[in-house]
Design an enzyme around this catalytic site. Structure first.
Site, PDB file in Angstrom:
ATOM      1  N   ARG A 143       0.692   3.274  15.131  1.00 51.06           N
ATOM      2  CA  ARG A 143       1.930   2.767  15.733  1.00 51.06           C
ATOM      3  C   ARG A 143       3.083   3.742  15.533  1.00 51.06           C
ATOM      4  O   ARG A 143       3.858   4.008  16.463  1.00 51.06           O
ATOM      5  CB  ARG A 143       2.277   1.408  15.130  1.00 51.06           C
ATOM      6  N   GLU A 156       1.057   4.042   1.547  1.00 57.57           N
ATOM      7  CA  GLU A 156       1.546   4.589   2.803  1.00 57.57           C
ATOM      8  C   GLU A 156       2.758   3.814   3.321  1.00 57.57           C
ATOM      9  O   GLU A 156       3.701   4.398   3.871  1.00 57.57           O
ATOM     10  CB  GLU A 156       0.434   4.549   3.861  1.00 57.57           C
ATOM     11  N   HIS A 183       0.856  -1.181   0.000  1.00 60.84           N
ATOM     12  CA  HIS A 183       0.000   0.000   0.000  1.00 60.84           C
ATOM     13  C   HIS A 183       0.897   1.236   0.000  1.00 60.84           C
ATOM     14  O   HIS A 183       1.989   1.228   0.567  1.00 60.84           O
ATOM     15  CB  HIS A 183      -0.914   0.003   1.216  1.00 60.84           C
ATOM     16  N   CYS A 222      -3.488   0.225   7.280  1.00 62.64           N
ATOM     17  CA  CYS A 222      -2.696   1.452   7.275  1.00 62.64           C
ATOM     18  C   CYS A 222      -3.052   2.349   8.464  1.00 62.64           C
ATOM     19  O   CYS A 222      -2.196   3.044   8.999  1.00 62.64           O
ATOM     20  CB  CYS A 222      -2.897   2.205   5.957  1.00 62.64           C
TER      21      CYS A 222
END
Length: 462
Positions: free
Chosen positions: A300, A89, A87, A294
């Site tokens: 995180r 990101e 992905h 995501c």
């Protein structure tokens, strides 16, 4: 200092000028997602600025990624030579780690143009205090941030997608049509995305009032939606706050699945379909994935930093994002804040230097030209089906081989016979990032290693 539109425009221009044609979507047939890391620093002539003038800054894209795919569990490899999650990101963040490794090389060589300066402890570095990083994504992150409430008698964030929606003039004028759904199945008019809303009789198929939460306009007759009467407690779970008179009638679905052990989604019709705030894994077609959504990964990074565990061996403090900017798409400020920061506030017992950050979250009004809805508008009723681009592009602000184009987790064009070769490794795969870290270790003399790491331990990594 900067605006969301300035960040988005800079990233779109960089995409058009610096990224190759290879790996980009096929015109009028494919779409993709874009993410980037932007470095913000005071302009060189800042000292000459008048106190009456606003502070001037320079903005530079230091990493960029595109992509919509994620491999299934059966294709994962313990050797770390495949990209599990492609992905946009995640590609942008891994590309950012390449950039940080290069900047640490410069710092170790005592180059003045590094973003790092010596820390207070031997062998450790820290980010220059005048720098900050802004993360940009052309679309709402998959997972918890994509569970956006729809309120009765308020402008809806997006209409359901159908084959003839692009023919409607009001739809073309808006352009704000992407559902923050599973990033690969939004284009299917027969999927649950298009079935979740029921328009009033007489309403053209797939046409509804559509505005993002951040840019609402009044509408005298908003379409009704298939309703679900919720209790106060159920409303609170959807919106993250007590109801204030407006009824939540539905939510956008996310294809991300709850991780094993979580309470799970109720699956009830309407606004109670999802439970918010849960950890989720990215969806896969057939083979389930093990990659966190995501939204979860951004949350995180907002606690542990974007540098990763390896680079923390040489950093005095984590590298946090100062802001997150989202491009033009269906969007909810409340959902973004809940997903990225709100659900992390109860985290405690973090190591020294780590803390939950109150990252700034904004949305731009600029649409990515190769997003799903932008391409759909251009192609109108063109032949064939609109599909996500299968390739991912990685770009880092590094002098050697800044570009990397992959498909199915390996460099594009890799054959089954060539998978075991060194050429079949992406430069942002775990094993290649570790090799870069080893080179950094070997370039630093032993007397400059951090006190917290013994020479034996460090040599084991080389």
């Amino acid at each position: 200092m900067w605006t969301a539109d300035e960040i988005a425009r800079l990233c779109y221009e960089h995409y058009g000028l610096r990224l190759p044609k290879q790996g980009k979507p096929e015109p009028n047939r494919e779409w993709t997602l874009l993410a980037a890391m932007v470095k913000i620093q005071p302009a060189a002539d800042q000292a000459c600025n008048s106190p009456d003038k606003p502070a001037q800054v320079t903005k530079e894209v230091v990493s960029m990624g595109t992509g919509t795919k994620c491999i299934g569990q059966s294709k994962m490899r313990k050797s770390g030579d495949i990209l599990n999650d492609s992905h946009a990101e995640i590609i942008a963040r891994r590309s950012f780690q390449r950039y940080l490794l290069h900047q640490l090389h410069l710092a170790a060589a005592l180059k003045e143009d590094s973003i790092f300066v010596p820390g207070t402890r031997r062998g450790l570095w820290k980010l220059r205090p005048d720098l900050l990083f802004v993360f940009f994504s052309s679309h709402t992150p998959c997972g918890d941030a994509s569970i956006i409430p729809m309120l009765e008698f308020e402008d809806q964030p997006c209409c359901p997608v159908s084959r003839n929606w692009a023919n409607n003039p009001s739809v073309k004028a808006s352009g704000n049509l992407e559902a923050p759904e599973d990033k690969r199945k939004c284009e299917d008019p027969d999927s649950s995305v298009t079935k979740k809303m029921r328009l009033e009789p007489g309403t053209p198929d797939g046409v509804a009032h559509h505005q993002s939460f951040g840019n609402q306009e009044s509408s005298p007759d908003p379409p009704s939606v298939s309703r679900c009467n919720l209790t106060t407690e159920e409303l609170a779970t959807v919106t993250g706050m007590a109801p204030s008179g407006a009824k939540v009638v539905d939510v956008y679905r996310t294809g991300a699945k709850c991780v094993p052990g979580e309470a799970g989604d109720s699956g009830k019709p309407g606004a109670a379909y999802h439970q918010v705030g849960l950890l989720r894994v990215k969806p896969g077609r057939g083979d389930r994935t093990s990659s966190m959504s995501c939204s979860d990964k951004l949350a995180r990074w907002n606690v542990l930093g974007c540098q990763g565990a390896l680079l923390m061996h040489f950093l005095e403090e984590p590298i946090y994002l100062s802001a997150v900017v989202i491009g033009k798409c269906p969007y909810s400020q409340e959902a973004m804040q809940r997903a990225l920061t709100g659900r992390c506030h109860n985290i405690s017992a973090l190591p020294k230097g780590f803390a939950v950050q109150e990252v700034k979250i904004q949305q731009s009004g600029l649409l990515f030209e190769q997003s799903r809805c932008a391409v759909q508008v251009k192609r109108a009723d063109g032949p064939g089906r609109l599909v996500p681009c299968g390739a991912a592009i990685s770009w880092s602000a590094v002098p050697e081989q800044p570009l990397d184009v992959t498909a199915n987790g390996f460099p594009q064009g890799t054959t089954k016979k060539g998978i075991q070769s060194l050429q079949a490794r992406s430069r942002i795969s775990k094993v290649e990032l570790f090799r870069s870290f080893q080179k950094l270790l070997s370039s630093i003399s032993e007397d400059k290693w951090p006190d917290s790491l013994s020479p034996t331990c460090m040599l084991c990594m080389i």
